[in-house]
Every structure is written in C-alpha cells, then in structure tokens.
Design a protein around this motif. Structure first.
Motif, PDB file in Angstrom:
ATOM      1  N   ARG B 145       0.878  -1.178   0.000  1.00 12.38           N
ATOM      2  CA  ARG B 145       0.000   0.000   0.000  1.00 12.38           C
ATOM      3  C   ARG B 145       0.911   1.224   0.000  1.00 12.38           C
ATOM      4  O   ARG B 145       1.221   1.801   1.028  1.00 12.38           O
ATOM      5  CB  ARG B 145      -0.900   0.002   1.241  1.00 12.38           C
ATOM      6  N   VAL B 146       1.368   1.570  -1.199  1.00 11.11           N
ATOM      7  CA  VAL B 146       2.394   2.602  -1.336  1.00 11.11           C
ATOM      8  C   VAL B 146       1.747   3.947  -1.644  1.00 11.11           C
ATOM      9  O   VAL B 146       0.862   4.049  -2.494  1.00 11.11           O
ATOM     10  CB  VAL B 146       3.374   2.234  -2.481  1.00 11.11           C
ATOM     11  N   LEU B 147       2.181   4.972  -0.913  1.00  7.75           N
ATOM     12  CA  LEU B 147       1.827   6.341  -1.287  1.00  7.75           C
ATOM     13  C   LEU B 147       3.060   6.964  -1.909  1.00  7.75           C
ATOM     14  O   LEU B 147       4.152   6.921  -1.332  1.00  7.75           O
ATOM     15  CB  LEU B 147       1.427   7.148  -0.044  1.00  7.75           C
ATOM     16  N   LEU B 148       2.875   7.542  -3.097  1.00  7.08           N
ATOM     17  CA  LEU B 148       3.987   8.188  -3.785  1.00  7.08           C
ATOM     18  C   LEU B 148       3.656   9.671  -3.854  1.00  7.08           C
ATOM     19  O   LEU B 148       2.632  10.048  -4.431  1.00  7.08           O
ATOM     20  CB  LEU B 148       4.124   7.565  -5.186  1.00  7.08           C
ATOM     21  N   ALA B 149       4.485  10.501  -3.210  1.00  3.08           N
ATOM     22  CA  ALA B 149       4.164  11.935  -3.115  1.00  3.08           C
ATOM     23  C   ALA B 149       5.362  12.757  -3.539  1.00  3.08           C
ATOM     24  O   ALA B 149       6.508  12.341  -3.385  1.00  3.08           O
ATOM     25  CB  ALA B 149       3.782  12.292  -1.674  1.00  3.08           C
ATOM     26  N   GLY B 150       5.071  13.943  -4.069  1.00  2.00           N
ATOM     27  CA  GLY B 150       6.167  14.809  -4.485  1.00  2.00           C
ATOM     28  C   GLY B 150       5.696  15.784  -5.531  1.00  2.00           C
ATOM     29  O   GLY B 150       4.533  16.200  -5.533  1.00  2.00           O
ATOM     30  N   THR B 151       6.608  16.138  -6.432  1.00  2.00           N
ATOM     31  CA  THR B 151       6.204  17.041  -7.496  1.00  2.00           C
ATOM     32  C   THR B 151       7.019  16.765  -8.747  1.00  2.00           C
ATOM     33  O   THR B 151       8.153  16.324  -8.669  1.00  2.00           O
ATOM     34  CB  THR B 151       6.355  18.520  -7.067  1.00  2.00           C
ATOM     35  N   GLY B 152       6.386  17.011  -9.897  1.00  2.00           N
ATOM     36  CA  GLY B 152       7.073  16.918 -11.175  1.00  2.00           C
ATOM     37  C   GLY B 152       6.813  15.623 -11.904  1.00  2.00           C
ATOM     38  O   GLY B 152       6.336  14.646 -11.320  1.00  2.00           O
ATOM     39  N   PRO B 153       7.132  15.608 -13.182  1.00  2.00           N
ATOM     40  CA  PRO B 153       6.840  14.440 -14.023  1.00  2.00           C
ATOM     41  C   PRO B 153       7.616  13.190 -13.632  1.00  2.00           C
ATOM     42  O   PRO B 153       7.211  12.085 -13.988  1.00  2.00           O
ATOM     43  CB  PRO B 153       7.218  14.901 -15.439  1.00  2.00           C
ATOM     44  N   PHE B 154       8.726  13.335 -12.881  1.00  2.00           N
ATOM     45  CA  PHE B 154       9.531  12.165 -12.505  1.00  2.00           C
ATOM     46  C   PHE B 154       8.748  11.165 -11.666  1.00  2.00           C
ATOM     47  O   PHE B 154       9.063   9.978 -11.643  1.00  2.00           O
ATOM     48  CB  PHE B 154      10.781  12.637 -11.758  1.00  2.00           C
ATOM     49  N   LEU B 155       7.701  11.643 -10.971  1.00  2.00           N
ATOM     50  CA  LEU B 155       6.913  10.720 -10.152  1.00  2.00           C
ATOM     51  C   LEU B 155       6.301   9.603 -10.999  1.00  2.00           C
ATOM     52  O   LEU B 155       6.109   8.484 -10.512  1.00  2.00           O
ATOM     53  CB  LEU B 155       5.787  11.477  -9.435  1.00  2.00           C
ATOM     54  N   LEU B 156       5.999   9.915 -12.264  1.00  2.00           N
ATOM     55  CA  LEU B 156       5.276   8.931 -13.079  1.00  2.00           C
ATOM     56  C   LEU B 156       6.138   7.734 -13.466  1.00  2.00           C
ATOM     57  O   LEU B 156       5.711   6.584 -13.282  1.00  2.00           O
ATOM     58  CB  LEU B 156       4.673   9.616 -14.306  1.00  2.00           C
ATOM     59  N   PRO B 157       7.350   7.939 -14.008  1.00  2.00           N
ATOM     60  CA  PRO B 157       8.186   6.745 -14.261  1.00  2.00           C
ATOM     61  C   PRO B 157       8.511   5.975 -12.988  1.00  2.00           C
ATOM     62  O   PRO B 157       8.656   4.743 -13.045  1.00  2.00           O
ATOM     63  CB  PRO B 157       9.456   7.315 -14.911  1.00  2.00           C
ATOM     64  N   VAL B 158       8.599   6.670 -11.859  1.00  2.00           N
ATOM     65  CA  VAL B 158       8.829   5.953 -10.600  1.00  2.00           C
ATOM     66  C   VAL B 158       7.635   5.045 -10.320  1.00  2.00           C
ATOM     67  O   VAL B 158       7.776   3.861 -10.002  1.00  2.00           O
ATOM     68  CB  VAL B 158       9.049   6.927  -9.423  1.00  2.00           C
ATOM     69  N   ALA B 159       6.433   5.618 -10.455  1.00  2.00           N
ATOM     70  CA  ALA B 159       5.222   4.829 -10.218  1.00  2.00           C
ATOM     71  C   ALA B 159       5.217   3.602 -11.115  1.00  2.00           C
ATOM     72  O   ALA B 159       4.903   2.479 -10.680  1.00  2.00           O
ATOM     73  CB  ALA B 159       3.986   5.684 -10.482  1.00  2.00           C
ATOM     74  N   ARG B 160       5.627   3.813 -12.356  1.00  2.00           N
ATOM     75  CA  ARG B 160       5.581   2.701 -13.300  1.00  2.00           C
ATOM     76  C   ARG B 160       6.586   1.612 -12.913  1.00  2.00           C
ATOM     77  O   ARG B 160       6.284   0.419 -12.984  1.00  2.00           O
ATOM     78  CB  ARG B 160       5.882   3.222 -14.697  1.00  2.00           C
ATOM     79  N   SER B 161       7.805   2.045 -12.499  1.00  2.00           N
ATOM     80  CA  SER B 161       8.807   1.051 -12.073  1.00  2.00           C
ATOM     81  C   SER B 161       8.300   0.257 -10.881  1.00  2.00           C
ATOM     82  O   SER B 161       8.488  -0.964 -10.795  1.00  2.00           O
ATOM     83  CB  SER B 161      10.121   1.732 -11.687  1.00  2.00           C
ATOM     84  N   LEU B 162       7.629   0.954  -9.949  1.00  2.00           N
ATOM     85  CA  LEU B 162       7.114   0.262  -8.763  1.00  2.00           C
ATOM     86  C   LEU B 162       6.046  -0.750  -9.162  1.00  2.00           C
ATOM     87  O   LEU B 162       6.028  -1.894  -8.674  1.00  2.00           O
ATOM     88  CB  LEU B 162       6.536   1.269  -7.763  1.00  2.00           C
ATOM     89  N   LEU B 163       5.155  -0.318 -10.062  1.00  2.00           N
ATOM     90  CA  LEU B 163       4.097  -1.231 -10.514  1.00  2.00           C
ATOM     91  C   LEU B 163       4.707  -2.445 -11.216  1.00  2.00           C
ATOM     92  O   LEU B 163       4.296  -3.586 -10.988  1.00  2.00           O
ATOM     93  CB  LEU B 163       3.135  -0.499 -11.455  1.00  2.00           C
ATOM     94  N   THR B 170      -1.328   3.115  -3.704  1.00  2.00           N
ATOM     95  CA  THR B 170      -2.633   3.625  -3.279  1.00  2.00           C
ATOM     96  C   THR B 170      -2.981   4.905  -4.023  1.00  2.00           C
ATOM     97  O   THR B 170      -4.120   5.110  -4.418  1.00  2.00           O
ATOM     98  CB  THR B 170      -2.607   3.910  -1.762  1.00  2.00           C
ATOM     99  N   ALA B 171      -1.976   5.785  -4.179  1.00  2.00           N
ATOM    100  CA  ALA B 171      -2.220   7.010  -4.927  1.00  2.00           C
ATOM    101  C   ALA B 171      -0.887   7.661  -5.250  1.00  2.00           C
ATOM    102  O   ALA B 171       0.102   7.472  -4.546  1.00  2.00           O
ATOM    103  CB  ALA B 171      -3.074   7.990  -4.113  1.00  2.00           C
ATOM    104  N   VAL B 172      -0.871   8.433  -6.334  1.00  2.00           N
ATOM    105  CA  VAL B 172       0.260   9.301  -6.659  1.00  2.00           C
ATOM    106  C   VAL B 172      -0.201  10.720  -6.355  1.00  2.00           C
ATOM    107  O   VAL B 172      -1.209  11.183  -6.906  1.00  2.00           O
ATOM    108  CB  VAL B 172       0.677   9.153  -8.136  1.00  2.00           C
TER     109      VAL B 172
END
Lengths: 395, 456
Positions: B145-163, B170-172
């Motif tokens: 149950r991961v919460l990924l928080a922050g700012t900027g487009p870099f969050l998205l590739p991180v989310a994808r790597s985690l998935l 749980t949410a970005v």
C-alpha cells in the motif's frame, strides 16, 4: 540603541565578540559589525584550543594564563545573565597531554616544561607508562610525556555567539553582513565615526578585531599594520566511542611550529574528541596568502602524524576537512591596545592559532586600557608601536 | 596528462566519453557504481546479466574505473589531479590512485530531494529514487500500500517502475499542478522531444492499474510505531500550505517522496567552478568558469536523460578539442541542448518547491536526520545565535555534519531559514567522500600516480 555607540568593534569573531562583551560589561555602549555572519571566518575554522602547554615563557604565556583563569568565570557569568542554553559553549577543562616519540624529543620536552613551570604553569612530567594509562590508545612508541591539567577546550562558534548574545542582551547591537570601509576623523584627527557599507556609525572609538584581515582594515583606516594570514587545516573523523581520546593530545613537536618563521608546510599533531564524539585532528600551518585551495599533501601530512600518535585512528573514516586563516604578526605576538598614530583606533588581533584561548584575556586587557582601569597584565609587549612591528611596517 | 577524465557514467558521462573517444582522445571514465548507466540507465536484475548492453557500453579503448570515488580534486600545473579510492567503502582492501588530467568532464548527476515532515524518519519512508532503484535493480517492491508523493513528471516513471516490480500504489500525490497540463499544450516546450508520448504512456499505465493521480495533494505526516503504518494526506493551496479540514488518514506500508533533484556539486565546488542558484554555470561548450573543467547533465540544471546526453556529447567534444583533437562540431547535440534547456526551464517553472512546505513541520521534526537536528532547534540557532552563514549554523546545531555531510538537509535547512545562500555553504565538501585516516596517511607511496593512463 538611543544615541551613538561609544565603541564600534569591527569583526564578530571570538576576539571581537569577547572585546565587545568586556566593553559592554564595563558600561560602554557597543556596536559590533562584521562583513559576514558572526563567527564565520577564522573563529568558525578554529579547533577551540584554550592552551597553556604550547607557549614558551614570556608575554604570550602570561596572556594565556590570564585567559585560562578568566574563561570559566566569564562563561559562568554568561550563564547567569542570558541562561544556560544561550550561554552554552561546550567548555571542557579536559587537560592536555604532550607526548614525545623519540629520546631527543623527550629531553627537549622535559626541558621546555621546566621553563614553563618557572612561570607558574602546572606541567607534570609523567612516564610513558602513565601516559598510556591516561590515554590507552596512545602509541607504545611514546618516550616521554608532560601532563598539563589546565589545557581546556571551547567550541569556538558557540563561545563567540554566546558572548555576542550577552552584548545584545545589554542593549548593544550586532550588525552582521555590514562591511567596515574605514574611519572618519574629526578636526583633531581622532576617530569620529566608522564608515560602513550601510553608512557611517558615529562613535568615539573603533576596535580592529578583523583577524587576518586586520591589516587591510588598518590600511583602510589610514595606518599600517603588518598582520598576515597563515592557513591551517583540521581533519574531522566519524564519531568514535567515548574515551578513545580523552584529553587534548599533542606531539611534542607542536611547540616548535607555533613560533616558526618557516613558510613551508608545517604540521604538528593535536588530537582530541569533541562533545559529538568526532575527533578533531589538527593542524597545519602554511603561508599561502588567502588561497583556500584544499591540498591533499597537507591532509596526508596531518594524517600521518595523527596515525603515528594514535594508531587506532588508522581505520577511522575522515568525514571532512576545514581550513581557515590565522592572523600573525612578524614577531608572533598579538597586537592589543591603542594606536598612537590614530587616536580612537584600538587593535585586538594577531593571535594566530590561539585566538579562542587568548580572547578572554585580550578582551579584559583592552577593556582595562579603554576604561583606564589597572591593566590585568602588562600591556607593553602587545603594543602596536613595538619595534618588531614598526620595523616590518617600514621595511 | 593529455588525457580526459570523465567523472560519472550516467547518460551525460557516457555521452561525453563516447564523443571524446570518437575524436581520438584518451578517455578514462570514473564511476562510483559497479556498472555504467547511472541512476537513469540502471539495468534491471535480469538485464544486468547480459554481456553487452549497447545503451551503457563504452567504446573500445576507453578505460572504465567502476566502484571508484573521487574523494579530492586539486589543481596542478596544466590541469587537475583526482584522488581516487576503488572498492567498497567499508573494505579495508580498497586501493588508491591519482589521475592527472588536462580536461575534466564532471557528470556527477543529481539525487532526488525529500522534504521533511513528521515521521519521515520512520522505516518505510523512501526517496522516490531509492524506491525506483530497488524496483529496477532488485525487482523489490517497497510495499503493498504505497503512497507516492512529491512534485514533477519524474513521479510517473517511478510509479511505473514500482508497478512493474509488483508494488501496489494507493495514490500518486502531486503537490503542485498536474503534469496533465503538459498534454494540453502539444505545440509547447515538449513538442518533438518525445516527452509527450512518455507522459501519456505513464498516465495510461496508472489508469490501467487504477492508481489515482491527485494534484495539489501531499503527505504531511507518516505514522507508525516501528515502521510506517499510515500517513496523513492533505490538500495544498498554491503556496503548499495545507488546506484546513482536508486531512485524511490513509493506511500505508510505504511512503515514497520525490520533490525534484539536488545536483551533486561537491567536486565542482572543490574545483572552484562558479555556481548559479545551486547549479554549475556553463557556457555553450559546457565549459565551467575553471579552465579545463567541463560539466554536463543534471549538474548544470535538471532536464532529464536526453538533455544530459546531449550536454555530455558537447562537453566531450569540447574536452577533446582542449587536448588537441579536432572533433566535428556537435551541431545536432547543440540543437538538442538548446531545445532541452527550454524544456528544463519550463519544468523548473512548472514544478517549483513552494515555501509552504516549512509549515508541515513540527518543532521536533528532524531536518538533519544524521545528527538528529529538529526544525525548532535550527530556528532557535538562527534567532539566538544569529547563525546566518552555513559554517556557524552547522557548528551551532551540528546540522549537516553527519555521514551525509548536508547532502540531504542542506537545501531544506536553507529554505526553512529563508536564506537560499546557506545551501551553497552546505555544498562545500573538500573531502568529497569519506577516506580512512590510514589511507590518507599511507600517502602517495601506496597510490600509483597516473595509473589511469588510457589504453595499455
């Protein structure tokens, strides 16, 4: 502050801070100016030595002895006045141990300590075995040692900022990021104001406590003063278990380097732990002007000597190194007192690597001279118009 | 001496080494990682087994020194001397060397930035980059149950790597404006960069996994006894002040935070390179203010892998020219740099870290984790000790004096106290990596000099 200050202290390092404190304690209205932040120059790059062990008999040792007596009372007074948190300066009268690593050094050290005892220094000759009982990690190569119970440690930035906090509490002002540009004179030629980057500050007296930059400020004020920078570097290790190094421990060759005129790199080992558990390893002395490039051969030379003294340190990571510039006069004595060439200008500078320790005595002496009180020690050896300084200034 | 040393083997360093080698220069690449690629091209666990990977391969003849840190840099006549240690930091058997170089390309990259909040020091709180590295290098999912928080487009590739690694998100939470804004401006700064397609792909992946993407929202506290068990999320106003009444407690077993990047500037600072707003200043040929020193990649501004590679190519060619080679002008790379910088500037403008984050902190929230210095202590030092420069502030509070030497906390301390100049003082680390006293003491006798002599 209503009206103009009596005195403006230029330089918010430990010497300027101590002078400002002593002058405000004597009832003077004080302003301190610094072109940077308080304690961000020589003081911030210091080790925090309050030493009697490294000084040969003479006026500087006398000043060191006076300072050593004054510091504990001064700090106790600050605690009373501004509270223990604001006055905290990590004062630690841990004592010093000087270790000689060869027979020749051991003899020289013993002879040197004997001359210090003649001037009233507590210096106790101890056997190598006793030295290693006191400092279990000391090299077995130690051939002789002297214990100096009165050597102590202060955290320089805490000491300076605590003194300045007291100045502010008494109604004085500390103006950081304000550069002193020179002095204005009245018709008689005496100091009438300090010129700064934020305008003139009318005042009756100006104290030059600019450390290695004292010569430049004196020149801007219109008088020559031969104070030069000498670079020193200190290594800091990762935190070690308590008790690894218990006192200030020096290689006996420390004494030789302090008064030296050799421009080449000199290192003499001073090893001690701090309140945070890190070990400070000093230090080097080099004349390289104001060049602050970190030189690896300097770091190596310091490391070699420290490892010789405490082999256990070989495995310890060095986390950082910091360097600073120590102010010295040609005869390696501080300059304290009025400048007869410019009435109203006073100097408190030239303490080389001993400014933290000597600040308390320097400040008391300066305040005594300013207020006309009986001076705490003979000021003559420190006067600015002594032959050794004038000869250099006119050479 | 006529050799080019490249420090860092990420996209910028690799490109610099390739372009310098293509011009016939002797090149030595020094990198802290065991394999080239840096953070961006970090190979995943399976791909790492491949013998040859064209994306991270170095040309023949280029010397590669992996697992090597540059712990000091100093000027010598005609160039610079680098002091190296090779091997794991805690290995007493690691070896030393020095490299003299006439042209030096710094490509040391950046690390991702975390902002402090109550509970950020609990196990289970990761930087987004660390979580991504675990996912990519070890296929390790940081949580269920991961919460990924922050700012900027870099969050998205991180989310994808985690998935991809099997984590469940749980949410970005994007603290600022949504990156979807970029998609609405197809003719804007992203035009032709390939970034639009990447972004759209990442968003589609989030949608497929039903991971909500919430703008103007962040994590302001992590809760748990021994590890993260829950987090408080909140809506933010424009300045990132929490909007009262919007707090929600969300179950979570991992919180990953990424608030942009901080460049690794200590070697550039030690070399004396002029800085501007925390980054190394370079000219059109990627030359710094110090003759013989070039910089490329995130060190000069945060702009992503493509811009880094373009800058590296330009820097490598310029370094080759300095050592007497005659490279072809890297015209295409120069164009990519110009276009990339426009994107980088827009990125910085679109996803700034806003000052309201300092209101998320309690008095006892640690800002410097190494030395356990709280926000209240730092504010008190600034107030009571008038500590308005980095060195006095560090010595009064001990912030920045621990193992990370201010790399994590420097900017946060500076912003907390409202004086961005403080960050420069925290970036001054003349010993750029810890070195044992014994290694220092052993001196040059144990360090072969000029052992990085190019092809042998």
């Amino acid at each position: 502050m209503p009206g103009s200050p009596d005195v403006v202290v230029v330089g918010a390092g430990v010497v300027g801070a101590a002078c400002a404190e002593a002058l405000s304690a004597a009832g003077r209205r004080v302003v301190v100016v610094d072109r940077g932040a308080p304690a961000s120059g020589t003081t911030g790059a210091g080790e925090g030595n309050v030493l009697v062990s490294d000084k040969e008999p003479g006026p500087e040792l006398r000043l060191a002895q006076v300072s050593r007596e004054l510091w504990p009372d001064l700090l106790a007074g600050l605690r009373e006045e501004i509270g223990p948190s604001a006055a905290e300066a990590e004062w630690d009268p841990k004592g010093g141990l000087v270790a000689a690593l060869g027979d020749a050094d051991a003899e020289a050290l013993a002879a040197f300590a004997a001359t210090q005892r003649d001037q009233g220094v507590r210096a106790e000759d101890i056997t190598p075995r006793r030295a290693r009982e006191l400092e279990p990690h000391l090299t077995p190569r130690v051939s002789g040692a002297v214990l100096y119970p009165d050597d102590a440690q202060l955290q320089p930035v805490l000491a300076a900022t605590a003194l300045l906090a007291a100045v502010r509490a008494r109604g004085g002002e500390v103006r950081a990021h304000t550069a002193a540009l020179g002095v204005r004179r009245d018709r008689s030629g005496a100091v009438a104001a300090l010129a700064t980057s934020a305008g003139d500050i009318p005042c009756g007296a100006v104290v030059n406590a600019c450390g290695p930059w004292s010569g430049a400020f004196a020149e801007a004020a219109g008088v020559a003063l031969d104070i030069r920078p000498r670079r020193g570097v200190v290594l800091v290790t990762a935190p070690l278990p308590p008790g690894t190094v218990r006192r200030k421990v020096y290689d006996a060759d420390y004494v030789g380097a302090v008064g030296s005129d050799d421009a080449d790199l000199q290192t003499s080992t001073v090893v001690e732990s701090t309140a945070a558990g890190t070990v400070l390893i000093g230090s080097s002395r080099e004349r390289v002007g104001f060049d602050d490039t970190m030189r690896v051969h300097v770091l190596r030379a310091i490391a070699r000597k420290a490892a010789a003294l405490f082999p256990v340190l070989e495995r310890v990571p060095v986390m950082r190194a910091y360097g600073g510039f120590r102010p010295y006069a040609p005869d390696h004595l501080p300059v304290i007192g009025p400048d007869p060439r410019l009435p109203g200008l006073w100097h408190a500078t030239g303490h080389e690597g001993a400014g933290i320790g000597l600040a308390a005595g320097t400040a008391r002496l300066l305040a005594d001279l300013v207020t006309g009180a009986d001076p705490v020690l003979d000021p003559a050896p420190f006067r600015v118009d002594r032959p050794a300084l004038l000869a250099e200034a006119t050479a | 001496m006529n050799r080019i040393a490249v420090i860092g083997a990420g996209p910028a360093g690799l490109a610099a080494a390739r372009s310098a080698a293509a011009a016939g220069a002797d090149v030595c690449v020094i990198d802290a990682e065991p394999a080239p690629g840096g953070q961006y091209l970090r190979r995943d666990a399976l791909a790492g087994a491949r013998a040859h990977d064209p994306a991270t391969a170095l040309p023949p003849g280029v010397e590669h020194r992996p697992d090597t840190v540059v712990w000091a840099i100093e000027p010598v006549p005609g160039g610079h001397r680098l002091h190296l240690r090779t091997g794991p930091a805690d290995d007493p058997g690691r070896t030393g060397a020095t490299v003299d170089t006439r042209a030096l390309v710094l490509a040391t990259g950046a690390h991702d930035r975390a902002l402090p909040f109550p509970g950020w020091d609990l196990p289970g709180v990761f930087t987004a980059g660390a979580a991504q590295a675990l996912a990519k290098a070890q296929r390790l999912a940081v949580g269920e149950r991961v919460l990924l928080a922050g700012t900027g487009p870099f969050l998205l590739p991180v989310a994808r790597s985690l998935l991809d690694a099997g984590a469940r998100i749980t949410a970005v939470l994007e603290a600022g404006e949504p990156v979807t804004g970029w998609l609405r401006d197809p003719a804007g700064v992203l035009a032709g960069s390939g970034k639009l397609g990447e972004l759209a792909g990442h968003l589609a992946a989030l949608a497929r996994h039903r991971v909500p993407y919430r703008p103007r929202t962040t994590v302001v506290a992590a809760h748990g006894r021994d590890a993260v068990e829950a987090a408080t999320t909140v809506r933010l106003d424009r300045d990132w002040n929490p909007v009262p009444g919007t707090e929600r407690r969300v179950e979570a077993d991992a919180v990953c935070v990424g608030f942009g990047f901080t460049p690794q500037t200590e070697l550039a600072v030690a070399a004396g390179c002029a800085m501007a707003e925390g980054f190394v200043r370079v000219d059109a040929a990627q030359a710094t203010s110090v003759p013989g020193v070039f910089a490329a990649g995130e060190l000069t501004g945060i702009g992503g892998a493509a811009l880094s590679a373009a800058e590296g190519e330009v820097a490598g060619a310029a370094a080759a020219r300095l050592v007497g080679r005659d490279p072809r002008p890297p015209l295409a790379a120069l164009r990519r740099v110009r276009r990339g910088r426009r994107f980088a500037a827009a990125l910085a403008a679109a996803h700034p870290v806003r000052p309201g984050w300092t209101t998320w902190l309690a008095e006892d929230t640690l800002v410097c984790r190494c030395e356990e210095v709280g926000a209240g202590e730092l504010r008190a030092a600034a107030r009571e000790r008038a500590a308005s420069a980095a060195r006095p502030l560090k010595l009064v509070t001990r912030a920045g004096l621990g193992p990370c030497q201010g790399r994590v906390c420097g900017r946060n301390v500076a912003e907390l106290l409202g004086d961005p100049r403080l960050a420069d003082g925290f970036a001054r680390r003349p010993i750029a990596a810890p070195v044992r006293l014994g290694e220092l003491a052993a001196g040059n006798t144990a360090d072969g000099t000029n052992t990085c002599a190019g092809p042998r």
